[in-house]
Design an enzyme around this catalytic site. Structure first.
Site, PDB file in Angstrom:
ATOM      1  N   HIS A 128       4.904 -10.163   2.496  1.00 26.01           N
ATOM      2  CA  HIS A 128       4.015 -11.178   3.085  1.00 26.01           C
ATOM      3  C   HIS A 128       3.240 -11.972   2.050  1.00 26.01           C
ATOM      4  O   HIS A 128       2.573 -12.954   2.381  1.00 26.01           O
ATOM      5  CB  HIS A 128       3.069 -10.541   4.120  1.00 26.01           C
ATOM      6  CG  HIS A 128       2.010  -9.641   3.564  1.00 26.01           C
ATOM      7  ND1 HIS A 128       0.695 -10.033   3.496  1.00 26.01           N
ATOM      8  CD2 HIS A 128       2.060  -8.383   3.064  1.00 26.01           C
ATOM      9  CE1 HIS A 128      -0.024  -9.032   2.982  1.00 26.01           C
ATOM     10  NE2 HIS A 128       0.780  -8.020   2.715  1.00 26.01           N
ATOM     11  N   CYS A 169     -22.181  -7.257  -6.134  1.00 26.82           N
ATOM     12  CA  CYS A 169     -23.202  -6.543  -5.362  1.00 26.82           C
ATOM     13  C   CYS A 169     -24.562  -7.222  -5.499  1.00 26.82           C
ATOM     14  O   CYS A 169     -25.027  -7.485  -6.595  1.00 26.82           O
ATOM     15  CB  CYS A 169     -23.292  -5.118  -5.883  1.00 26.82           C
ATOM     16  SG  CYS A 169     -24.607  -4.181  -5.143  1.00 26.82           S
ATOM     17  N   THR A 205       0.831  -1.207   0.000  1.00 27.09           N
ATOM     18  CA  THR A 205       0.000   0.000   0.000  1.00 27.09           C
ATOM     19  C   THR A 205       0.866   1.259   0.000  1.00 27.09           C
ATOM     20  O   THR A 205       0.619   2.195  -0.780  1.00 27.09           O
ATOM     21  CB  THR A 205      -0.928  -0.006   1.241  1.00 27.09           C
ATOM     22  OG1 THR A 205      -1.726  -1.184   1.183  1.00 27.09           O
ATOM     23  CG2 THR A 205      -1.822   1.217   1.272  1.00 27.09           C
TER      24      THR A 205
HETATM   25  C1  LIG Z   1      -2.686  -6.165  -5.724  1.00 24.29           C
HETATM   26  C2  LIG Z   1      -2.392  -5.666  -4.345  1.00 24.29           C
HETATM   27  N1  LIG Z   1      -1.896  -4.433  -4.185  1.00 24.29           N
HETATM   28  C3  LIG Z   1      -1.608  -3.932  -2.974  1.00 24.29           C
HETATM   29  C4  LIG Z   1      -1.823  -4.670  -1.834  1.00 24.29           C
HETATM   30  C5  LIG Z   1      -1.513  -4.078  -0.503  1.00 24.29           C
HETATM   31  O1  LIG Z   1      -0.338  -4.638   0.051  1.00 24.29           O
HETATM   32  P1  LIG Z   1      -0.040  -4.508   1.625  1.00 24.29           P
HETATM   33  O2  LIG Z   1      -0.986  -5.405   2.312  1.00 24.29           O
HETATM   34  O3  LIG Z   1       1.389  -4.970   1.775  1.00 24.29           O
HETATM   35  O4  LIG Z   1      -0.187  -3.088   1.982  1.00 24.29           O
HETATM   36  C6  LIG Z   1      -2.361  -5.964  -1.954  1.00 24.29           C
HETATM   37  C7  LIG Z   1      -2.660  -6.767  -0.737  1.00 24.29           C
HETATM   38  O5  LIG Z   1      -3.683  -7.396  -0.629  1.00 24.29           O
HETATM   39  C8  LIG Z   1      -2.651  -6.480  -3.237  1.00 24.29           C
HETATM   40  O6  LIG Z   1      -3.158  -7.694  -3.408  1.00 24.29           O
END
Ligand SMILES: Cc1ncc(COP(=O)(O)O)c(C=O)c1O
Length: 379
Positions: A201, A328, A72
Site C-alpha cells: 500500500h 513532545c 508490520t
Molecule cells: C517504515 C515503516 N515500517 C513499517 C510500516 C508498517 O507497514 P504496514 O502498515 O504494512 O503494516 C510502516 C507503515 O507506516 C512504515 O512506514
C-alpha cells in the site's frame, strides 16, 4: 475547495492498472491455491508468477520471497525468527525505527530474550556508523535492524555500508525498507542484507499485503503455524488478489522509477523553495539533500508556535491531508518518538508532507498558500 492528498508515506492511492489486475482475479479465479484440482492449481500459478516477478525485479530467487499481511508482520517475522532461530542474544537498532520494529525488539528485551542497544543518531536522523561498529565489536553476534528511509523524516541510511559492517562482524542485518521499496532499485545480488520488507500500500498497491525477503544464508522456522502455505513458513490461505496486486504495483513502480523519482523530487524541491520564499522562519526536520533523503518525504517545522496543536486541523479544514509529527510538548503528550529522539523543538509545529506520482505543482502551490496564511494568522 481543492482536496490535496500529501500523506503518501501513510498510504498511497491504488493504481487503476493494479485494480484491474486484482479485479480480474477476483472475478475469475476463486479456487483455493492449496487445492490440487484445476481451480486450485490455476490460482497457485498466479501466486508463483507474482513471486517470480517480484524476485526478478529485486535480483533474487523466488525462494527468498515470503508473502505476509504487510510491513508490520514482515518486520515481526524477520526480528522474532531471525533472533530466536539463530540463537542471537543482542540486537542493535535505532530510536528512530518504526514501532513495528521498536516495539517488537522492546518486547523481546522485556521478556529477557535479548539485550537491546540503540545506535547514536545525529540531529538530522543519520546513523553514527562509528558507534554502530563499536556496538558490533563489543558484543557477540548481533541482530541489526536499521531502516532504509525514516518514514517521518525521509533520512536515508547507507545500506551498502551497514551491509559491509554487519558482514565484517558476522551479524544478521534486517532493513525495514517499507518506505523505499518501489522507489529505489534494491539489488539483492550485491546488497549484504538478510531481511528486507515491503508493504504494497506504500507503492500504489493494495492494503494488507506485503512480503519479507529472507536471504537463503539465514535459516528460520515458521512464523505462523498452520498449513503448508509459503513453504511452511506462514500458515493461512493466501491473499491471492493482494499478491497479484502487489506484484503489479512493483512492476509499474520499477518500469517508471527514474521518471517518477525525477518528477516527485521536483515537487519536493519546489515545495522547499516555495516555503522558504513564503513562510519566514520555516525549517526542515531531517535531511533534505536529495542524495541523503527519500524523495517522497518532506518534514517541515513551522515558526508559528501559537498554533502547534492546530496545524493539522487547519490544514484538514482547507482540504489538505498530511501527517503530524510534533515533538513532545507536555507531560501527557508523548509526541513523535522520532522528533523527540533527534531533539526536535517542541514549541514549533511539525508536519510531514509526503508525495506521490499523482501530486501536482498546483497542489503544492495551494498548500504553500494555505500554510503562508496560517502562519501569518498565528504568528
Ligand atoms: C517504515 C515503516 N515500517 C513499517 C510500516 C508498517 O507497514 P504496514 O502498515 O504494512 O503494516 C510502516 C507503515 O507506516 C512504515 O512506514
Amino acid at each position: 475547495m481543492m482536496r490535496v492528498y500529501l500523506d503518501n508515506a501513510a498510504t498511497t492511492p491504488i493504481d487503476p492498472e493494479v485494480l484491474k489486475e486484482m479485479y480480474k482475479v477476483m472475478e475469475n479465479h476463486y479456487g483455493n491455491p492449496s487445492s490440487i484440482h484445476g481451480h486450485g492449481r490455476e490460482v497457485r500459478t498466479l501466486i508463483e508468477r507474482a513471486r517470480k516477478t517480484i524476485a526478478g525485479l529485486l535480483h533474487t530467487s523466488p525462494a527468498e520471497i515470503f508473502f505476509t499481511s504487510g510491513g508490520t508482520e514482515a518486520d515481526n517475522m524477520a526480528i522474532r525468527c531471525g533472533i530466536v532461530d539463530n540463537g542471537i542474544r543482542h540486537a542493535i537498532s535505532s530510536p528512530l525505527e518504526h514501532h513495528a520494529v521498536i516495539h517488537t525488539l522492546e518486547a523481546m528485551q522485556k521478556a529477557g530474550a535479548i539485550k537491546l542497544s540503540f545506535v547514536d543518531v545525529d540531529s538530522k536522523g543519520s546513523i553514527d556508523y562509528d558507534h554502530l561498529e563499536k556496538l558490533l565489536k563489543d558484543n557477540e553476534r548481533s541482530f541489526v535492524s536499521l531502516m532504509h528511509a525514516n518514514n517521518e523524516l525521509g533520512t536515508l541510511s547507507d545500506m551498502e555500508r551497514i551491509g559491509n559492517l554487519t558482514e565484517q562482524y558476522n551479524a544478521i542485518y534486517h532493513s525495514d525498507t517499507v518506505q523505499t521499496m518501489g522507489h529505489y532499485r534494491h539489488d539483492l545480488k550485491n546488497l549484504k542484507v538478510h531481511f528486507m520488507v515491503c508493504a504494497a500500500h506504500k507503492l500504489h498497491g493494495p492494503k494488507g499485503i506485503g512480503f519479507l525477503h529472507v536471504n537463503h544464508k539465514i535459516k528460520i522456522k515458521p512464523f505462523i503455524y498452520g498449513g503448508s502455505q509459503e513453504r511452511n513458513m506462514r500458515g493461512g490461505t493466501e491473499n491471492v488478489y493482494g499478491i497479484v496486486g502487489l506484484a503489479k504495483a512493483l512492476e509499474i513502480a520499477y518500469a517508471n522509477m527514474d521518471q517518477h523519482h525525477q518528477y516527485i523530487q521536483g515537487l519536493k524541491s519546489y515545495m522547499i523553495d516555495q516555503l522558504k520564499a513564503n513562510v519566514p522562519g520555516v525549517e526542515f526536520n531531517g535531511e533534505t539533500d536529495p542524495g541523503k533523503s527519500l524523495y517522497t518525504v518532506l518534514n517541515v517545522s513551522f515558526p508559528c508556535s501559537d498554533m502547534a496543536d492546530m496545524m493539522l486541523f487547519n490544514l484538514d479544514i482547507a482540504g489538505i491531508s498530511a501527517s503530524g509529527g510534533s515533538a513532545c510538548s507536555s507531560g501527557t503528550d508523548i509526541g513523535s518518538h522520532v522528533l523527540n529522539a533527534i531533539g526536535g523543538n517542541s514549541s514549533r509545529p511539525s508536519v510531514r508532507f509526503s508525495f506521490s506520482k499523482y501530486n501536482t505543482k498546483e497542489e503544492v502551490d495551494y498548500t504553500v498558500a494555505k500554510l503562508k496564511e496560517l502562519c501569518q494568522v498565528y504568528a
